[in-house]
Motif scaffolding. Structure first.
Motif, PDB file in Angstrom:
ATOM      1  N   ALA A   1       0.865  -1.179   0.000  1.00  9.12           N
ATOM      2  CA  ALA A   1       0.000   0.000   0.000  1.00  9.12           C
ATOM      3  C   ALA A   1       0.903   1.231   0.000  1.00  9.12           C
ATOM      4  O   ALA A   1       1.795   1.341   0.858  1.00  9.12           O
ATOM      5  CB  ALA A   1      -0.910   0.015   1.221  1.00  9.12           C
ATOM      6  N   ALA A   2       0.661   2.115  -0.962  1.00  5.81           N
ATOM      7  CA  ALA A   2       1.507   3.310  -1.076  1.00  5.81           C
ATOM      8  C   ALA A   2       1.032   4.371  -0.089  1.00  5.81           C
ATOM      9  O   ALA A   2      -0.157   4.691  -0.049  1.00  5.81           O
ATOM     10  CB  ALA A   2       1.437   3.853  -2.502  1.00  5.81           C
TER      11      ALA A   2
ATOM     12  N   ALA B   1       5.226   9.256  -4.025  1.00  3.81           N
ATOM     13  CA  ALA B   1       6.623   8.810  -4.232  1.00  3.81           C
ATOM     14  C   ALA B   1       6.722   7.318  -3.953  1.00  3.81           C
ATOM     15  O   ALA B   1       7.343   6.562  -4.712  1.00  3.81           O
ATOM     16  CB  ALA B   1       7.552   9.590  -3.305  1.00  3.81           C
ATOM     17  N   GLU B   2       6.043   6.894  -2.892  1.00  2.38           N
ATOM     18  CA  GLU B   2       6.020   5.459  -2.569  1.00  2.38           C
ATOM     19  C   GLU B   2       5.399   4.675  -3.721  1.00  2.38           C
ATOM     20  O   GLU B   2       5.839   3.577  -4.057  1.00  2.38           O
ATOM     21  CB  GLU B   2       5.198   5.237  -1.292  1.00  2.38           C
ATOM     22  CG  GLU B   2       5.930   5.610  -0.017  1.00  2.38           C
ATOM     23  CD  GLU B   2       7.040   4.608   0.324  1.00  2.38           C
ATOM     24  OE1 GLU B   2       8.224   4.996   0.281  1.00  2.38           O
ATOM     25  OE2 GLU B   2       6.708   3.440   0.575  1.00  2.38           O
ATOM     26  N   LEU B   3       4.410   5.251  -4.376  1.00  2.15           N
ATOM     27  CA  LEU B   3       3.754   4.537  -5.480  1.00  2.15           C
ATOM     28  C   LEU B   3       4.753   4.293  -6.610  1.00  2.15           C
ATOM     29  O   LEU B   3       4.802   3.199  -7.183  1.00  2.15           O
ATOM     30  CB  LEU B   3       2.559   5.333  -5.988  1.00  2.15           C
ATOM     31  CG  LEU B   3       1.805   4.725  -7.174  1.00  2.15           C
ATOM     32  CD1 LEU B   3       1.343   3.302  -6.894  1.00  2.15           C
ATOM     33  CD2 LEU B   3       0.615   5.612  -7.557  1.00  2.15           C
TER      34      LEU B   3
ATOM     35  N   LEU C   1      -0.621   1.635   7.421  1.00  2.00           N
ATOM     36  CA  LEU C   1      -0.509   1.051   6.078  1.00  2.00           C
ATOM     37  C   LEU C   1      -1.197   1.988   5.097  1.00  2.00           C
ATOM     38  O   LEU C   1      -2.351   2.357   5.298  1.00  2.00           O
ATOM     39  CB  LEU C   1      -1.187  -0.316   6.023  1.00  2.00           C
ATOM     40  CG  LEU C   1      -1.074  -1.036   4.677  1.00  2.00           C
ATOM     41  CD1 LEU C   1       0.339  -1.592   4.490  1.00  2.00           C
ATOM     42  CD2 LEU C   1      -2.120  -2.135   4.537  1.00  2.00           C
ATOM     43  N   GLY C   2      -0.465   2.414   4.068  1.00  2.00           N
ATOM     44  CA  GLY C   2      -1.093   3.259   3.054  1.00  2.00           C
ATOM     45  C   GLY C   2      -1.151   4.722   3.485  1.00  2.00           C
ATOM     46  O   GLY C   2      -0.369   5.174   4.332  1.00  2.00           O
ATOM     47  N   THR C   3      -2.147   5.426   2.900  1.00  5.53           N
ATOM     48  CA  THR C   3      -2.113   6.884   3.036  1.00  5.53           C
ATOM     49  C   THR C   3      -2.691   7.376   4.355  1.00  5.53           C
ATOM     50  O   THR C   3      -2.820   8.580   4.562  1.00  5.53           O
ATOM     51  CB  THR C   3      -2.884   7.555   1.877  1.00  5.53           C
ATOM     52  OG1 THR C   3      -4.192   7.001   1.822  1.00  5.53           O
ATOM     53  CG2 THR C   3      -2.165   7.318   0.551  1.00  5.53           C
TER      54      THR C   3
ATOM     55  N   LEU D   1       4.304   0.531   7.299  1.00  8.50           N
ATOM     56  CA  LEU D   1       4.613  -0.894   7.092  1.00  8.50           C
ATOM     57  C   LEU D   1       4.788  -1.249   5.634  1.00  8.50           C
ATOM     58  O   LEU D   1       5.397  -2.273   5.318  1.00  8.50           O
ATOM     59  CB  LEU D   1       3.529  -1.762   7.737  1.00  8.50           C
ATOM     60  CG  LEU D   1       3.491  -1.722   9.258  1.00  8.50           C
ATOM     61  CD1 LEU D   1       2.438  -2.689   9.792  1.00  8.50           C
ATOM     62  CD2 LEU D   1       4.852  -2.055   9.868  1.00  8.50           C
ATOM     63  N   ARG D   2       4.223  -0.473   4.730  1.00  9.42           N
ATOM     64  CA  ARG D   2       4.348  -0.699   3.288  1.00  9.42           C
ATOM     65  C   ARG D   2       3.711  -2.034   2.846  1.00  9.42           C
ATOM     66  O   ARG D   2       3.064  -2.096   1.810  1.00  9.42           O
ATOM     67  CB  ARG D   2       5.814  -0.722   2.843  1.00  9.42           C
ATOM     68  CG  ARG D   2       6.448   0.651   2.716  1.00  9.42           C
ATOM     69  CD  ARG D   2       7.922   0.549   2.398  1.00  9.42           C
ATOM     70  NE  ARG D   2       8.467   1.807   1.885  1.00  9.42           N
ATOM     71  CZ  ARG D   2       9.762   2.095   1.823  1.00  9.42           C
ATOM     72  NH1 ARG D   2      10.656   1.209   2.264  1.00  9.42           N
ATOM     73  NH2 ARG D   2      10.197   3.244   1.331  1.00  9.42           N
TER      74      ARG D   2
END
Ligand SMILES: Cc1ncc(C[n+]2csc(CCOP(=O)(O)OP(=O)(O)O)c2C)c(N)n1
Ligand SMILES: CC(=O)[C@@H](O)[C@H](O)COP(=O)(O)O
Ligand SMILES: [Mg+2]
Length: 640
Positions: free
Chosen positions: A451-452, A456-458, A513-515, A539-540
């Motif tokens: 989960a982004a 940038a993580e995406l 987790l996520g946004t 946690l990504r």
């Protein structure tokens, strides 16, 4: 309120009963007034405009000819139902469309007896209508069932499953195919080409129509001869229509904007002994509103707009939309990797794959509204050495769950799932919420679920997906714009199952987790201000978990909270299971999971939806303070 259109006839029509008091020659004016009202209302609310404009006459004619609500009218998708809602007692609320506490943007059972079946996911109408038809038939009750399904929705297998089963309904079932030669984007595939051929071969169908009219006038003994002639004529029109081969009487194509054609045809169909009947209606998406007719997408989904100019209100320039960050990142990756290909199920712009298509048209596939096919098609591509990205909204991927399990996960095929609209989506409400994908994916062996936390993580996660050839992998991200972080020039390959510490503290650990990360950091600020030193981890991965990081956090902090934009059974459940398996809870750790509530939330602004869900910074702080106040002695006492 901008000056409202003059609608003298419409003002007298609150329900279809009022409509049916009008003379046929008044219906043209009524339809014009109805169209003006739809344009005026959607100018205020935004929403789905083009499809509703295309069915103004059809909606008027159906309610005029059929005895709704006894005759059950089932709209497919339901995004075209605004004219229907105005004619069925909801005109006074039409300007609350898709807003918190307002009307749903789709048909909804709880809203009106004229909405016998809810919709929003496509291609369900014939199955549902068949249910109503058979129920009435079995109960000996009056009432037909009318399904209105678009040419786009007709590209989904479920529609054929229903038609294959429809014979039993006889004349209780009427299917109206609303063919406007558009899906959200131009329609794709063989069916679309087939429908175009039928429409263009109008002269043959004219002959058949003439023959049918003659046949109806002849005494019965001549019917057989006329039928044989009709068979012959039908043979002249591409071997009869696909629909007739499925057991339907096919009527059409007819002009869906011409009430002089629509009314008599619908009356004939209503009174026919034969059935089931499919009426092929040809309409124009965006009909009657020049800015819509002129636009490529026919104003399928619009923001509020100036009714005079058609100019949509633009949100202030801000961070890029996640869908475009995804599409552009994948297009860049594909420039140096010929194995990358991309699949959408009729949502090229919504998924951002229109950017990929522009760069790599030969590796882009729009399969139509066919999510099940999309997933297994991707599995075939992966099995043959490609690196397929299946870009399907979280909610629509639900339709292809068995394909994910059976065709991808069990065979451990390296299909990449780009899951947009993860979490709550705002105006589309419960039917489109991406609530369940972590739950339904992270439970699968072999599956990797990311989960982004931001755009940038995406980019990093897209790159990580590209290089992940050892099995299926999914990355989820929300509807809308990023948070405004800089996009990496060079994407990193993330280590599978590894999270990251964003903030180190001592007393409270927030595992995000996520946004939800942004809210977690806001909550950490508030907790620090209360003297509570707070760690925050992104946690990504929901699967595999970063067990080392989680173990460290759970054994060194007094309170740990997980938070995710998903329903129960997701990240929190996996962390709880790990903590229980390792006895981390036994040592008195206060562990709380924060996830979406056990309910289908109606439409509203996303931030208000998350507040209602108890997943904003205030709620996190509250959960931590409550956990800290929780007196474990009380629990011990309760046990005694
Ligand atoms: C299962 C599913 N996949 C995708 C969508 C997104 N979607 C909404 S409307 C639409 C196009 C529908 O085309 P059509 O049935 O021809 O209706 P029109 O908009 O042309 O009136 C799509 C793909 C959906 N609602 N349901
Ligand atoms: C009716 C439908 O299902 C689609 O039009 C959907 O509303 C698109 O959602 P987004 O606006 O999030 O792309
Ligand atoms: Mg269409």
């Amino acid at each position: 309120m901008a000056d409202l259109p003059a609608t003298p006839l419409l003002d007298a029509v609150r329900t279809p009963d009022d409509l049916r008091k009008l003379k046929p020659e008044q219906l043209r004016q009524l339809a014009d007034e109805l169209r003006a009202e739809v344009i005026s209302a959607v100018g205020v609310t935004g929403g789905h405009l083009g499809s509703g404009l295309g069915v103004v006459e059809l909606t008027t004619a159906i309610h005029y000819v059929f005895d709704t609500p006894t005759d059950r009218l089932v709209w497919d998708v339901g995004h075209q139902c605004y004219p229907h809602k105005i004619l069925t007692g909801r005109r006074d609320r039409i300007r609350t469309l898709r807003q918190g506490g307002g009307l749903s943007g789709f048909t909804k059972r709880s809203e009106s007896e004229y909405d016998p079946f809810g919709a929003a996911h496509s291609s369900t109408s014939i199955s549902a209508a068949l249910g109503f038809a058979i129920a009435n038939k079995l109960a000996g009750k009056p009432g037909k069932a009318i399904a209105v399904i678009g040419d786009g929705a007709m590209s989904a297998g479920m529609a054929y499953e229903a038609m294959n089963n429809a014979e039993a309904a006889g004349n209780r079932l009427v299917v109206i195919l609303n063919d406007n030669d558009m899906s959200i984007a131009p329609p794709v595939g063989g069916l679309s080409a087939y429908l175009s051929r039928i429409v263009s071969s109008r002269e043959f169908l004219g002959l058949r129509e003439i023959l049918k009219k003659i046949a109806r006038k002849l005494p019965r003994p001549f019917h057989e001869a006329a039928r044989k002639t009709d068979e012959y004529a039908r043979g002249m029109t591409m071997g009869g229509t696909l629909f007739e081969e499925l057991g339907f009487y096919y009527v059409g194509p007819i002009d869906g904007h011409n009430l002089d054609h629509l009314i008599p045809v619908l009356e004939n169909v209503r009174d026919a002994e034969e059935g089931p009947i499919l009426i092929h209606v040809v309409t124009k998406k965006g009909k009657g509103y020049a800015p819509a007719e002129a636009s490529a997408d026919k104003y399928h989904g619009v923001q509020k707009f100036d009714v005079i100019t058609g100019a949509q209100s633009k949100s202030p320039p801000g961070p890029p939309q996640y869908q475009n960050v995804f599409g552009e990142a994948l297009a860049r990756e594909a420039a140096t990797d010929p194995r990358i290909c991309a699949i959408t199920a009729a949502m090229p712009s919504g998924t951002g794959l229109d950017k990929f298509a522009a760069a790599h048209p030969d590796r882009f596939f729009d399969v139509g509204i066919a999510e099940q096919h999309a997933v297994t098609f991707a599995a075939g591509l992966a099995a043959q050495g490609m690196r397929p990205f299946c870009a399907i909204y979280s909610t629509f991927l639900q339709r292809a769950y068995d394909q994910v399990v059976h065709d991808v996960a069990i065979q451990n095929l390296p299909v990449r799932f780009a899951i947009d609209r993860a979490g709550l989506v705002g105006a589309d409400g419960a039917t489109h919420a991406g609530s369940f994908d972590v739950t339904y994916l992270a439970t699968l062996p072999n599956m990797v679920v990311m989960a982004a936390a931001d755009e940038a993580e995406l980019v990093h996660m897209v790159h990580t997906c590209v290089l992940h050839d050892s099995g299926p992998i999914a990355v989820r991200y929300p509807r809308g714009n990023g948070v405004g972080v800089e996009l990496p020039a060079v994407p990193e390959r993330l280590e599978i199952g590894k999270g990251r510490m964003v903030r180190e503290g001592k007393t409270v650990a927030i595992l995000s987790l996520g946004t939800r990360l942004a809210e977690a950091l806001r909550a950490a600020d508030q907790l620090e201000a209360k003297g509570l030193s707070t760690s925050v981890a992104d946690l990504r991965f929901a699967k595999p978990l970063d067990e080392a990081l989680i173990r460290r956090l759970l054994t060194t902090h007094e309170v740990a909270v997980t938070i995710e934009e998903g329903a129960i059974g997701g990240l929190g459940a996996h962390v709880l299971t790990m903590a229980s398996d390792e006895g981390l809870i036994d040592a008195g750790l206060k562990l709380r999971t924060m996830r979406l509530p056990d309910l289908f939330q109606d439409q509203d602004k996303p931030e208000l939806q998350y507040k209602e869900a108890g997943l904003d910074a205030d709620a996190i702080v509250e959960a931590v303070l409550k956990a800290l106040r929780h007196n474990s002695a009380a629990v011990a006492g309760a046990r005694a």
